[in-house]
Design a protein around this motif. Structure first.
Motif, PDB file in Angstrom:
ATOM      1  N   GLN A   1       0.995  -1.361  -0.088  1.00 39.82           N
ATOM      2  CA  GLN A   1      -0.142  -0.111   0.014  1.00 39.82           C
ATOM      3  C   GLN A   1       0.899   1.160   0.052  1.00 39.82           C
ATOM      4  N   GLU A   2       2.049   1.150   0.623  1.00 38.65           N
ATOM      5  CA  GLU A   2       3.043   2.184   0.659  1.00 38.65           C
ATOM      6  C   GLU A   2       3.574   2.695  -0.795  1.00 38.65           C
ATOM      7  N   ARG A   3       3.587   1.635  -1.546  1.00 36.85           N
ATOM      8  CA  ARG A   3       4.277   1.643  -2.835  1.00 36.85           C
ATOM      9  C   ARG A   3       3.280   2.170  -3.811  1.00 36.85           C
ATOM     10  N   VAL A   4       2.208   2.204  -3.671  1.00 35.96           N
ATOM     11  CA  VAL A   4       0.990   2.543  -4.602  1.00 35.96           C
ATOM     12  C   VAL A   4       1.353   4.206  -5.030  1.00 35.96           C
ATOM     13  N   PHE A   5       1.460   4.933  -3.834  1.00 34.76           N
ATOM     14  CA  PHE A   5       1.616   6.273  -3.919  1.00 34.76           C
ATOM     15  C   PHE A   5       3.201   6.855  -3.598  1.00 34.76           C
ATOM     16  N   ASP A   6       3.200   7.731  -4.757  1.00 36.55           N
ATOM     17  CA  ASP A   6       4.772   8.435  -4.665  1.00 36.55           C
ATOM     18  C   ASP A   6       4.666   9.457  -3.708  1.00 36.55           C
ATOM     19  N   PRO A   7       5.417   9.451  -2.587  1.00 33.18           N
ATOM     20  CA  PRO A   7       5.338  10.789  -1.751  1.00 33.18           C
ATOM     21  C   PRO A   7       5.987  11.927  -2.065  1.00 33.18           C
ATOM     22  N   LEU A   8       7.144  11.681  -3.156  1.00 28.04           N
ATOM     23  CA  LEU A   8       7.958  12.755  -3.501  1.00 28.04           C
ATOM     24  C   LEU A   8       7.520  13.464  -4.573  1.00 28.04           C
ATOM     25  N   LEU A   9       6.871  12.756  -5.607  1.00 26.40           N
ATOM     26  CA  LEU A   9       6.111  13.206  -6.684  1.00 26.40           C
ATOM     27  C   LEU A   9       4.682  13.533  -6.363  1.00 26.40           C
ATOM     28  N   GLN A  10       4.192  13.016  -5.358  1.00 21.03           N
ATOM     29  CA  GLN A  10       2.734  13.184  -4.897  1.00 21.03           C
ATOM     30  C   GLN A  10       1.947  13.029  -6.100  1.00 21.03           C
ATOM     31  N   ARG A  11       1.998  11.774  -6.649  1.00 15.82           N
ATOM     32  CA  ARG A  11       1.128  11.085  -7.705  1.00 15.82           C
ATOM     33  C   ARG A  11       1.247   9.494  -7.492  1.00 15.82           C
ATOM     34  N   PHE A  12       0.123   8.849  -8.259  1.00 18.09           N
ATOM     35  CA  PHE A  12       0.159   7.466  -7.960  1.00 18.09           C
ATOM     36  C   PHE A  12       1.037   6.870  -8.893  1.00 18.09           C
ATOM     37  N   ARG A  13       1.669   5.768  -8.657  1.00 17.75           N
ATOM     38  CA  ARG A  13       2.665   5.158  -9.689  1.00 17.75           C
ATOM     39  C   ARG A  13       1.908   4.421 -10.714  1.00 17.75           C
ATOM     40  N   ASP A  14       0.593   3.972 -10.662  1.00 15.64           N
ATOM     41  CA  ASP A  14      -0.105   3.435 -11.729  1.00 15.64           C
ATOM     42  C   ASP A  14      -0.684   4.473 -12.636  1.00 15.64           C
ATOM     43  N   PRO A  15      -0.562   4.605 -14.041  1.00 17.27           N
ATOM     44  CA  PRO A  15      -0.768   5.691 -14.613  1.00 17.27           C
ATOM     45  C   PRO A  15      -2.419   5.858 -14.780  1.00 17.27           C
ATOM     46  N   GLY A  16      -2.960   4.682 -14.846  1.00 21.93           N
ATOM     47  CA  GLY A  16      -4.509   4.403 -14.769  1.00 21.93           C
ATOM     48  C   GLY A  16      -4.892   5.159 -13.635  1.00 21.93           C
ATOM     49  N   VAL A  17      -4.573   4.499 -12.478  1.00 21.09           N
ATOM     50  CA  VAL A  17      -5.074   5.213 -11.221  1.00 21.09           C
ATOM     51  C   VAL A  17      -5.137   6.766 -11.156  1.00 21.09           C
ATOM     52  N   GLU A  18      -3.589   7.349 -11.700  1.00 15.54           N
ATOM     53  CA  GLU A  18      -3.618   8.695 -11.523  1.00 15.54           C
ATOM     54  C   GLU A  18      -4.599   9.523 -12.535  1.00 15.54           C
ATOM     55  N   SER A  19      -4.834   9.010 -13.511  1.00 14.92           N
ATOM     56  CA  SER A  19      -5.644   9.510 -14.594  1.00 14.92           C
ATOM     57  C   SER A  19      -7.145   9.490 -13.901  1.00 14.92           C
ATOM     58  N   ARG A  20      -7.502   8.496 -13.416  1.00 12.29           N
ATOM     59  CA  ARG A  20      -8.849   8.403 -12.836  1.00 12.29           C
ATOM     60  C   ARG A  20      -9.085   9.489 -11.832  1.00 12.29           C
ATOM     61  N   GLN A  21      -8.071   9.602 -10.831  1.00 13.08           N
ATOM     62  CA  GLN A  21      -8.001  10.430  -9.847  1.00 13.08           C
ATOM     63  C   GLN A  21      -8.175  11.861 -10.109  1.00 13.08           C
ATOM     64  N   ARG A  22      -7.375  12.285 -11.356  1.00 15.04           N
ATOM     65  CA  ARG A  22      -7.332  13.543 -11.741  1.00 15.04           C
ATOM     66  C   ARG A  22      -8.715  13.879 -12.263  1.00 15.04           C
ATOM     67  N   VAL A  23      -9.287  13.086 -13.029  1.00 13.26           N
ATOM     68  CA  VAL A  23     -10.615  13.285 -13.591  1.00 13.26           C
ATOM     69  C   VAL A  23     -11.683  13.484 -12.399  1.00 13.26           C
ATOM     70  N   ALA A  24     -11.733  12.579 -11.301  1.00 14.23           N
ATOM     71  CA  ALA A  24     -12.531  12.736 -10.479  1.00 14.23           C
ATOM     72  C   ALA A  24     -12.382  14.116  -9.662  1.00 14.23           C
ATOM     73  N   GLU A  25     -11.064  14.481  -9.420  1.00 13.33           N
ATOM     74  CA  GLU A  25     -10.974  15.930  -8.522  1.00 13.33           C
ATOM     75  C   GLU A  25     -11.461  17.013  -9.544  1.00 13.33           C
ATOM     76  N   GLU A  26     -11.230  17.022 -10.879  1.00 14.55           N
ATOM     77  CA  GLU A  26     -11.635  17.883 -11.845  1.00 14.55           C
ATOM     78  C   GLU A  26     -13.022  18.116 -11.695  1.00 14.55           C
ATOM     79  N   ARG A  27     -13.689  17.189 -11.837  1.00 18.88           N
ATOM     80  CA  ARG A  27     -15.168  16.928 -11.798  1.00 18.88           C
ATOM     81  C   ARG A  27     -15.679  17.698 -10.557  1.00 18.88           C
TER      82      ARG A  27
END
Length: 346
Positions: free
Chosen positions: A1-27
């Motif tokens: 669970q700690e490796r899923v999110f990058d604390p330095l870049l403040q983004r998810f390591r998986d591109p699919g999870v990161e894109s879905r999170q960005r779309v949800a935040e924008e909405r």
């Protein structure tokens, strides 16, 4: 669970999870901004106070934001929409006739006959006369104007009822007789007190232990001596008689024990006396006087009385020989025991 999110870049390591999170935040961001804009339009001015541009240009292009109106029933965004008809004017007069000629408008009016206002037909109302102005009693003759005797009788009856009601309210209880003035109220009070006494007695009987419920006083009145349960009273009397018989037998047995104790004491005293040798007193009898005061034994006033001793005299040889015989025994009472002839007897 700690490796899923990058604390330095403040983004998810998986591109699919990161894109879905960005779309949800924008909405969600756009929804919050739209809601904030709507609240700002409703609660504040519908135009920008800096450049005076309309905030509702996208919804109502080219229209005055202050004249749009708003929801039905009230203008939430400024004033209401402009109409061709102006505001309703006040009527020129409050009467339906010409005040100069006193003619109705359908007869004397400046408009043509077909457009003249119709006169309202006046409707009369009932005259209200105050009750204090209606006089049905003559203060001079001191009589009613109509049905004097009937009204006097009714007034007396009402006065009597009013006095009775005041008396019953002020004097409900008579402290002398200790009773209520109303017989019905007195009867209800008696019934309530009797019910309360019965309830208290039943509650007291329920709290009594089983050994107290069969007592004798519960079957008859201890004051009036009225018997309520003759069978139980008879049973108690029978048990009491049996108890008395048992007590009487106890006293009889104790008396018998006492008699036996007295008899035993007599036997013990007799045995003690029999242990004394009779020869102990023979020396004083043979001497004939008391060796202490030297007075002779006798019955004269100057002599000393000799008391007989309580010891048993020693039997003579003849008395010892006669101790086992019956009194008045003869030779006929003597029987000879013989052996049977079969055994060689004779």
């Amino acid at each position: 669970q700690e490796r899923v999110f990058d604390p330095l870049l403040q983004r998810f390591r998986d591109p699919g999870v990161e894109s879905r999170q960005r779309v949800a935040e924008e909405r969600e961001r756009v929804a919050h901004l739209n809601r904030a804009q709507d609240i700002d339009i409703v609660r504040s001015q519908p135009f920008n106070i800096v450049n005076n541009s309309s905030k509702l240009e996208a919804l109502a292009p080219g229209q005055d934001p202050m004249r749009i109106g708003g929801q039905a029933g009230g203008g939430t965004l400024g004033e209401g929409a402009r109409r061709k008809e102006g505001p309703p004017s006040q009527p020129p007069t409050h009467v339906d006739y010409n005040i100069l000629s006193n003619l109705p408008f359908d007869v004397h009016h400046w408009q043509p006959p077909g457009e003249r206002p119709r006169a309202r037909e006046p409707q009369g109302r009932a005259r209200s006369v105050p009750h204090w102005c209606v006089k049905d009693f003559d203060i001079v003759t001191n009589r009613y104007n109509d049905r004097h005797e009937e009204k006097i009788a009714r007034q007396k009856h009402l006065n009597l009822l009013e006095a009775t009601q005041k008396h019953a309210k002020a004097n409900r209880f008579d402290p002398v007789t200790q009773q209520f003035t109303d017989p019905a109220h007195e009867e209800r009070a008696k019934v309530a007190m009797h019910a309360r006494e019965v309830e208290s007695n039943l509650r007291a009987e329920a709290l009594e232990p089983p050994s107290y419920k069969g007592r004798l006083s519960a079957n008859y009145g201890i004051i009036s001596h009225e018997v309520h349960n003759p069978e139980m009273v008879k049973l108690h009397q029978t048990l009491e008689d049996e108890r008395k018989d048992r007590y009487q037998n106890r006293y009889i047995v104790e008396h018998n024990f006492h008699v036996q104790d007295v008899k035993h004491d007599h036997i013990v005293n007799s045995r003690r006396l029999n242990r004394i040798a009779p020869e102990r007193f023979d020396e004083s009898k043979r001497r004939g006087f008391d060796i202490i005061d030297n007075r002779a034994f006798g019955r004269l006033p100057t002599e000393k009385q000799l008391h007989e001793d309580m010891t048993t005299k020693r039997p003579t040889p003849w008395e010892r020989a006669q101790q086992g015989r019956l009194p008045g025994a003869t030779a006929d009472l003597v029987q000879t025991i013989r052996y049977p002839e079969a055994l060689g007897g004779r």
